[in-house]
Design a protein around this motif. Structure first.
Motif, PDB file in Angstrom:
ATOM      1  N   ASN A 122       0.796  -1.225   0.000  1.00  0.00           N
ATOM      2  CA  ASN A 122       0.000   0.000   0.000  1.00  0.00           C
ATOM      3  C   ASN A 122       0.830   1.277   0.000  1.00  0.00           C
ATOM      4  O   ASN A 122       0.289   2.362   0.206  1.00  0.00           O
ATOM      5  N   ARG A 123       2.134   1.167  -0.199  1.00  0.00           N
ATOM      6  CA  ARG A 123       2.975   2.373  -0.250  1.00  0.00           C
ATOM      7  C   ARG A 123       3.387   2.684  -1.684  1.00  0.00           C
ATOM      8  O   ARG A 123       3.758   1.787  -2.437  1.00  0.00           O
ATOM      9  N   PHE A 124       3.361   4.008  -2.007  1.00  0.00           N
ATOM     10  CA  PHE A 124       3.843   4.431  -3.319  1.00  0.00           C
ATOM     11  C   PHE A 124       5.366   4.413  -3.364  1.00  0.00           C
ATOM     12  O   PHE A 124       6.040   4.843  -2.414  1.00  0.00           O
ATOM     13  N   HIS A 125       5.889   3.956  -4.494  1.00  0.00           N
ATOM     14  CA  HIS A 125       7.320   4.030  -4.802  1.00  0.00           C
ATOM     15  C   HIS A 125       7.453   4.608  -6.201  1.00  0.00           C
ATOM     16  O   HIS A 125       6.455   4.692  -6.934  1.00  0.00           O
ATOM     17  N   ILE A 126       8.656   4.993  -6.577  1.00  0.00           N
ATOM     18  CA  ILE A 126       8.885   5.526  -7.919  1.00  0.00           C
ATOM     19  C   ILE A 126       9.848   4.610  -8.643  1.00  0.00           C
ATOM     20  O   ILE A 126      10.943   4.316  -8.135  1.00  0.00           O
ATOM     21  N   GLY A 173      -1.098  10.838  -2.069  1.00  0.00           N
ATOM     22  CA  GLY A 173       0.273  10.669  -2.553  1.00  0.00           C
ATOM     23  C   GLY A 173       1.273  10.363  -1.451  1.00  0.00           C
ATOM     24  O   GLY A 173       2.455  10.119  -1.728  1.00  0.00           O
ATOM     25  N   GLN A 174       0.816  10.414  -0.173  1.00  0.00           N
ATOM     26  CA  GLN A 174       1.558   9.920   0.997  1.00  0.00           C
ATOM     27  C   GLN A 174       2.776  10.741   1.416  1.00  0.00           C
ATOM     28  O   GLN A 174       3.484  10.340   2.345  1.00  0.00           O
ATOM     29  N   LEU A 175       3.038  11.899   0.803  1.00  0.00           N
ATOM     30  CA  LEU A 175       4.233  12.674   1.180  1.00  0.00           C
ATOM     31  C   LEU A 175       4.218  13.067   2.658  1.00  0.00           C
ATOM     32  O   LEU A 175       5.275  13.153   3.299  1.00  0.00           O
TER      33      LEU A 175
END
Ligand code: FUB
Length: 340
Positions: A122-126, A173-175
């Motif tokens: 469930n975490r965004f990565h790039i 976006g979780q920032l």
């Protein structure tokens, strides 16, 4: 979460009569356009919006995109072509879902696609994927870029041959869950009287697949030289960072998210700090606003999106372009997407 309230048919017709630009194409829903001039043409790297059937929520779960298509124009005033499937989530070893706003860079004959997606945790990565052509198809690296996180990657190629990766987006976006590059699920956006959270920036490594350094915060200063505050929702960074250079200055532009503005700030280094200047684009139809700025044949263009073509559905957007003007002092003239 609030249910989405769609505008009525009359309001849609009124906006359509006043829109300053038509969608670049309508057989796909596309959004978050990152435009670059590669090989003398404009290549646009957008999100490919779909209705994934995921319910609307505050985390952006309704943005259930699965792949990317690259668009190409001979010039910003001409028609756009869909170059076909460039990368699908099933071909990204680490990614599970939600292929959000991408960007691309060109170096030594290869094109690098930078894209955010959620892992199963469930975490965004790039991530980064590589192609021999600007339109792809792209081959993804096995793991996301170490040290990068959140969403909305944007790459700036500086005149000295260095490339800088910007990224970041609040809430979905979780920032807000990161402080000094460390994840803490309990963190939220700072209180209104504290400095706002900034986007992140780092120089890319020579092979374009890693960060050459830990990311730093992109600080935006107000008219008194103080960092913008988290409660300053009309001006603080929310998501969608972009960098361009004009008359020797670095222009950092971004979306204010819940106040739906595209704003910009100017500085002397790709790292900032940047001094807040004003609004580039007033709100479009749809919750999100997201852009890029590119130069072609001596003119400047703003690529952006709205939800007019889908009747106002926030996660079904289309990409548009309009000319952008810097005045004699370098200030960007505010654009009104449906006239003033
Ligand atoms: O397209 C999904 C998200 O919506 C993007 O990552 C944000 O910038 C917003 O446009």
């Amino acid at each position: 979460p609030e249910a989405e309230v769609l505008p009525g048919a009359e309001q849609i017709q009124a906006l359509k009569a006043r829109e300053i630009s038509a969608p670049l194409l309508t057989h796909l829903y596309t959004a978050d356009p990152s435009a670059h001039v590669f090989e003398g043409k404009v290549y646009i790297y957008p999100s490919h919006d779909i209705d994934a059937g995921t319910p609307f929520d505050d985390e952006g779960g309704h943005f259930g995109m699965q792949d990317y298509h690259v668009l190409c124009q001979d010039s910003p005033t001409g028609p756009a072509r869909d170059c076909g499937l460039a990368l699908h989530v099933r071909d990204v070893p680490w990614a599970d879902r939600q292929m959000w706003a991408p960007d691309a860079a060109s170096k030594d004959g290869r094109t690098y696609l930078y894209f955010p997606a959620k892992r199963a945790d469930n975490r965004f990565h790039i991530g980064v994927a590589v192609a021999d052509r600007p339109e792809g198809p792209f081959t993804a690296e096995a793991e996301p870029i170490a040290g990068a996180y959140s969403i909305d990657p944007a790459v700036y190629a500086d005149d000295d041959g260095e490339y800088y990766l910007y990224f970041g987006g609040l809430w979905g976006g979780q920032l807000q869950k990161y402080r000094d590059n460390v994840y803490d699920a309990r963190q939220v956006e700072p209180p209104p009287d504290a400095p706002a959270l900034g986007a992140r920036v780092a120089r890319l490594s020579a092979d374009m697949k890693a960060l050459a350094e830990p990311t730093r915060e992109v600080v935006i200063l107000d008219e008194h030289g103080q960092p913008l505050l988290a409660g300053d929702h009309e001006r603080r960074f929310f998501e969608g960072p972009w960098l361009h250079r004009y008359a020797g200055k670095y222009y950092f532009s971004y979306s204010t998210g819940n106040t739906h503005l595209l704003c910009y700030a100017v500085g002397d280094s790709p790292y900032g700090p940047f001094h807040y200047q004003g609004v580039i684009l007033t709100p479009v139809l749809g919750w999100t606003t997201h852009h890029s700025i590119c130069q072609f044949d001596g003119k400047w263009y703003l690529y952006y999106h709205d939800s007019l073509h889908s009747g106002g559905v926030t996660h079904l957007r289309t990409v548009k372009v309009t000319e952008l003007h810097h005045d004699a002092n370098g200030r960007i003239q505010t654009i009104h997407p449906y006239g003033e």
